[in-house]
Motif scaffolding. Structure first.
Motif, PDB file in Angstrom:
ATOM      1  N   VAL A   1       0.821  -1.212   0.000  1.00  0.00           N
ATOM      2  CA  VAL A   1       0.000   0.000   0.000  1.00  0.00           C
ATOM      3  C   VAL A   1       0.853   1.259   0.000  1.00  0.00           C
ATOM      4  CG1 VAL A   1      -1.746   1.285   1.289  1.00  0.00           C
ATOM      5  CG2 VAL A   1      -1.898  -1.195   1.133  1.00  0.00           C
ATOM      6  N   ASP A   2       2.016   1.209   0.673  1.00  0.00           N
ATOM      7  CA  ASP A   2       2.839   2.407   0.801  1.00  0.00           C
ATOM      8  C   ASP A   2       4.102   2.349  -0.050  1.00  0.00           C
ATOM      9  OD1 ASP A   2       3.920   0.367   2.263  1.00  0.00           O
ATOM     10  OD2 ASP A   2       3.812   1.386   4.202  1.00  0.00           O
ATOM     11  N   ASN A   3       4.192   1.356  -0.951  1.00  0.00           N
ATOM     12  CA  ASN A   3       5.319   1.249  -1.885  1.00  0.00           C
ATOM     13  C   ASN A   3       6.672   1.226  -1.183  1.00  0.00           C
ATOM     14  OD1 ASN A   3       3.692   1.090  -4.162  1.00  0.00           O
ATOM     15  ND2 ASN A   3       3.737   3.296  -4.538  1.00  0.00           N
TER      16      ASN A   3
ATOM     17  N   ASP B   1      -4.942  -0.640  -8.053  1.00  0.00           N
ATOM     18  CA  ASP B   1      -4.722   0.754  -8.440  1.00  0.00           C
ATOM     19  C   ASP B   1      -5.776   1.113  -9.483  1.00  0.00           C
ATOM     20  OD1 ASP B   1      -3.852   3.239  -9.125  1.00  0.00           O
ATOM     21  OD2 ASP B   1      -1.776   2.667  -9.505  1.00  0.00           O
TER      22      ASP B   1
ATOM     23  N   LEU C   1      -0.529   4.082  -6.715  1.00  0.00           N
ATOM     24  CA  LEU C   1      -0.878   3.726  -5.344  1.00  0.00           C
ATOM     25  C   LEU C   1      -2.086   2.793  -5.350  1.00  0.00           C
ATOM     26  CD1 LEU C   1      -0.538   7.234  -3.651  1.00  0.00           C
ATOM     27  CD2 LEU C   1       1.006   5.283  -3.331  1.00  0.00           C
TER      28      LEU C   1
ATOM     29  N   ASP D   1      -5.498   1.365  -4.383  1.00  0.00           N
ATOM     30  CA  ASP D   1      -6.769   1.776  -3.809  1.00  0.00           C
ATOM     31  C   ASP D   1      -7.462   0.556  -3.199  1.00  0.00           C
ATOM     32  OD1 ASP D   1      -6.387   4.447  -4.974  1.00  0.00           O
ATOM     33  OD2 ASP D   1      -6.749   3.418  -6.875  1.00  0.00           O
TER      34      ASP D   1
ATOM     35  N   ASN E   1      -6.326   5.831  -2.567  1.00  0.00           N
ATOM     36  CA  ASN E   1      -5.105   5.963  -1.782  1.00  0.00           C
ATOM     37  C   ASN E   1      -4.396   7.253  -2.173  1.00  0.00           C
ATOM     38  OD1 ASN E   1      -2.673   5.665  -0.444  1.00  0.00           O
ATOM     39  ND2 ASN E   1      -2.269   3.599  -1.194  1.00  0.00           N
TER      40      ASN E   1
ATOM     41  N   GLY F   1      -1.813   8.344  -0.290  1.00  0.00           N
ATOM     42  CA  GLY F   1      -0.551   8.314   0.427  1.00  0.00           C
ATOM     43  C   GLY F   1      -0.775   8.411   1.922  1.00  0.00           C
TER      44      GLY F   1
ATOM     45  N   LEU G   1       9.492   5.913  -8.810  1.00  0.00           N
ATOM     46  CA  LEU G   1       8.389   5.157  -8.219  1.00  0.00           C
ATOM     47  C   LEU G   1       8.722   3.684  -8.321  1.00  0.00           C
ATOM     48  CD1 LEU G   1       5.393   4.813  -7.242  1.00  0.00           C
ATOM     49  CD2 LEU G   1       4.765   4.821  -9.667  1.00  0.00           C
TER      50      LEU G   1
ATOM     51  N   GLN H   1       7.296  -0.149  -7.256  1.00  0.00           N
ATOM     52  CA  GLN H   1       6.125  -0.888  -6.797  1.00  0.00           C
ATOM     53  C   GLN H   1       6.410  -2.382  -6.780  1.00  0.00           C
ATOM     54  OE1 GLN H   1       2.201   0.625  -8.391  1.00  0.00           O
ATOM     55  NE2 GLN H   1       3.564   1.631  -9.833  1.00  0.00           N
TER      56      GLN H   1
END
Length: 593
Positions: free
Chosen positions: A321-323, A400, A406, A408, A438, A440, A527, A529
Motif C-alpha cells: 500500500v505504501d510502496n 490501483d 498507489l 486503492d 489511496n 498516500g 516510483l 512498486q
C-alpha cells in the motif's frame, strides 16, 4: 531448499511468538537497488550489472548471481473508448441464490467469482459460483461483452482458476463447504470432472501457491466448521476438517493438518516476513483467531505475529500500500459505517450475538484491519486511514483503480439472514459498497466513481476485461444479477506483467514477486512498486495471476525485476508504459540456464 534471504528470526520462549528482524531483508534492499538503478540510467551505469549486484546483496549465503534468462514481449493496450471519470456497471447473466425462498444465515454468505483466460484467446473470462442452480462461465469477446455457459449444478462456495496439471490450460476448482474440492479439468472436450488425488479435506476456502518453490502448485484448504455443525447437527470431528496443507508430489497430494479448529472464510498465501518463502494466513470468522504459518525449512511453524486482527475475518488481501517493498494485509469485518440510531437498530441482533461470543485473546478487534508492514513488524493503520468501519463487509481488494501508482481499496457489502434481520424487508441488510482512493497519507472515499452499489456483493475480482490496461471489477451478488464495473476513470499510464514458467508445473509462476521501477515527472526519486503473483484473493474468489501497476504520468520506459518462486531472478529493461509484458521462462526449477 532455497537459501533464506536476509532475515533474523527470534522466538520468544514461552509465548510462542516470533519477532521478525530484517536489517538485510530482501524487499528493502531490492527497493534500494531499483532506486539506484533507475537513477543510474541517466549516468550511464549498466543497469543489469547493478541489479545483479544488489540482488546478490539481498540474499544471505548466496554465492552466485541466480539470474535466469527469459524471453519477453510487450504489446500495447487498446485505447480507452470512454472517459466518464468513474465506473459503469454492466449486468451479467447470473444470479446466485439459495434454495427456494430461504434466508438462512449460511445462504446469506453467498459465493465467489474468478477471472482468468479460460479459452486461451488472450481475453479474461469470468466464472461465477452458485449456491443453488448453475455455476456459470462467461466468455469474453475481448471488448467486455460476455456469453454465459453453464458449467455444473450444485452448491458451491469458492471458485479458483489455476493450471492444476501444469499443462498450460486453465482449470476450475470449486469448494462446496461440505466436502472436498470439486475440480473441472480443462480438456479438448471442454471442462470435465477431474480429480485431485490425495485431497480429501473439507473445503470452504481454497488457496493455491508454489509452497516449496519446486515448480508445482500446492493447495491449502480451510473448513467452515459452523456450517458443518449445523448441517450434521454434531460437532465437527475427524482429520478432514480444519486448515490442511495439501502439497503436490508428482501426480498426487500429501496432506498435513495444521489446525483442527477452523472457521476459515479466506486463505491468503504471501511472503509476510521477507524471507523469500510463501507464508499461509487463514482468516477465521466467529471470534476464532486467524491462523498464520511460516515456511520453516520445509515444515510449517505456527506463529502469533500480529498485534491486531479482525474479530470475524471475512476476507484477506495483501498489497504494498505504501510502496516500501513490504506486503501489507487488509482484512474485512462487519463494523457499522456510522453510529446513527438507524444503523444501531439494524445491527442490534448482530451486536448482541458478538457480545455473547467468547473472546479468545486480546488481539482481535471487531472491525477492518490494515496491517502495514515495516521491516517485518506490522501496525494497524486502518483507524487512522478511515477504513476500519465499512459495514457488513465481505471481499475487500487492493487495486490501483486510477493508475496513479498507489493501491486503492474496494469493499463489497450486504447480508441476508432470517435470524439476524427478520425485522428488515426481505430479511436483508442493504448497504452500499465502499471505495477508497489511496492518497498516500489518507484513504479518501470516492463516491464520484459510481461504485456504491447496493446489490448485495459477496465475492469480488479485479481484472482488465476490455484490454485498455486499467482494472475493472467483477462482483458476485446474492439474489440479484452479478455485475462487472467498467473502469472509465482514465487516470495515468500502467503496465501489466504476465509470467509464463513453461519449464515447470507452476505455469503462471504463482508465488513470484514482480517489482517495477519508473521515473515519475517531478518526483525526487523513482516510483518503485511490488506485487505478488497470486490467484486466490479476498472472499472466496480469484483474480488473474498477473501484476498490474499504475504508473501515473510516467512516459519513459520502466524496469521490471522478477523474483521467481524458486528464488532466481530476471531483469527486463526498457519496457514501454501502457503495455502488457509477457515474460516466458523455460528453464527448470533452480536452473539459472
Amino acid at each position: 531448499m532455497r537459501s533464506p534471504l536476509g532475515l533474523t528470526k527470534t522466538r520468544w520462549a514461552g509465548g510462542g511468538r516470533v519477532r521478525f528482524l530484517s536489517p538485510t531483508a530482501r524487499p528493502v534492499l531490492l527497493v534500494v537497488a531499483l532506486l539506484v538503478l533507475a537513477a543510474a540510467c541517466s549516468g550511464g551505469t549498466n543497469l543489469a550489472d547493478a541489479a545483479r549486484a544488489q540482488t546478490l546483496a539481498s540474499r544471505t549465503g548466496a554465492s552466485e548471481s541466480g539470474d535466469v534468462a527469459v524471453t519477453s514481449n510487450a504489446e500495447p493496450f487498446g485505447d480507452d473508448v470512454s472517459c466518464s471519470g468513474g465506473f459503469v456497471p454492466h449486468d451479467l447473466d447470473h444470479i446466485t441464490r439459495g434454495p427456494g425462498d430461504t434466508a438462512s444465515t449460511f445462504d446469506g454468505t453467498g459465493a465467489g467469482v474468478a477471472a482468468e483466460d479460460l479459452d486461451a484467446d488472450g481475453d479474461i473470462d469470468i466464472v461465477l459460483a452458485n449456491l443453488f442452480g448453475e455455476t456459470t462461465a462467461h466468455y469474453n469477446d475481448g471488448t467486455g461483452v460476455f456469453t454465459a455457459q453453464p458449467l455444473v449444478e450444485g452448491r458451491f462456495r469458492q471458485v479458483t482458476t489455476v493450471d492444476v496439471e501444469g499443462d498450460g490450460d486453465t482449470d476450475i476448482v470449486l469448494s462446496t463447504g461440505l466436502g472436498s474440492p470439486y475440480m473441472l479439468e480443462n480438456t479438448s472436450d471442454g471442462f470435465v470432472r477431474g480429480t485431485l488425488d490425495g485431497v480429501s479435506s473439507i473445503a470452504y476456502s481454497l488457496g493455491w501457491s508454489d509452497l516449496g518453490g519446486d515448480g508445482d502448485l500446492d493447495l491449502v484448504t480451510g473448513s467452515y466448521n459452523a456450517e458443518l455443525t449445523q448441517v450434521r447437527n454434531t460437532p465437527v470431528l475427524g482429520t478432514d476438517a480444519g486448515v490442511i496443507i495439501n502439497e503436490r508430489d508428482g501426480d498426487a497430494y500429501t496432506a498435513t493438518r495444521v489446525a483442527a479448529v477452523a472457521q476459515t472464510l479466506s486463505i491468503r498465501i504471501v511472503d509476510i516476513n521477507n524471507d523469500g518463502l510463501p507464508d499461509i494466513i487463514a482468516g477465521n470468522d466467529l471470534a476464532t483467531p486467524d491462523g498464520i504459518w511460516l515456511d520453516n525449512d520445509g515444515g510449517w511453524l505456527p506463529v502469533d505475529s500480529f498485534a491486531t486482527t479482525s474479530f470475524s475475518t471475512m476476507s484477506i488481501d495483501a498489497g504494498d500500500v505504501d510502496n516500501d517493498g513490504d506486503f501489507d494485509l487488509f482484512s474485512t469485518d462487519m463494523k457499522p459505517m456510522d453510529d446513527s440510531p438507524e444503523t444501531r437498530n439494524r445491527y442490534v441482533e448482530v451486536v448482541e450475538d458478538m457480545q455473547a461470543m467468547p473472546v479468545p485473546d486480546d488481539v482481535q478487534t471487531p472491525e477492518n484491519v490494515l496491517l502495514t508492514g515495516t521491516d517485518g513488524a506490522f501496525t494497524n493503520t486502518a483507524p487512522s486511514l478511515g477504513i476500519s468501519a465499512t459495514g457488513w463487509s465481505w471481499s475487500g481488494l487492493f487495486g490501483d483503480l486510477d493508475d496513479d501508482g498507489l493501491l486503492d481499496l474496494y469493499v463489497v457489502n450486504g447480508m441476508r439472514s432470517d435470524l439476524l434481520f427478520d425485522f428488515l424487508p426481505n430479511e436483508e441488510l442493504v448497504e452500499p459498497n465502499q471505495v477508497f482512493r489511496n492518497g498516500g497519507a489518507v484513504m479518501a472515499p470516492m463516491p464520484e466513481w459510481g461504485l456504491a452499489d447496493e446489490a448485495g456483493g459477496r465475492g469480488q475480482a479485479m481484472a482488465d476485461l476490455d484490454g485498455d490496461g486499467d482494472l475493472d471489477i467483477i462482483v458476485n451478488n446474492l439474489g440479484s444479477s452479478s455485475r462487472w464495473f467498467e473502469n472509465q476513470v482514465c487516470g495515468g499510464s500502467s503496465i501489466i506483467v504476465d509470467l509464463e514458467w513453461s519449464g515447470s508445473a507452476n505455469t503462471n509462476a504463482l508465488g513470484a514477486i514482480v517489482r517495477v521501477a519508473a521515473d515519475v515527472p517531478g518526483a525526487d526519486a523513482p516510483l518503485v512498486q511490488s506485487r505478488s503473483i497470486d490467484s486466490n484473493r479476498g472472499y472466496l474468489s480469484s483474480s488473474p495471476a498477473v501484476a498490474h501497476m499504475g504508473l501515473g504520468a510516467t512516459t519513459d520506459p520502466v524496469t521490471v525485476l522478477i523474483e521467481w518462486p524458486d528464488g532466481l531472478t530476471s531483469l527486463i529493461e526498457n519496457v514501454e508504459p501502457d503495455s502488457r509484458l509477457t515474460v516466458d521462462r523455460t528453464t527448470a526449477v533452480g536452473d539459472a540456464g
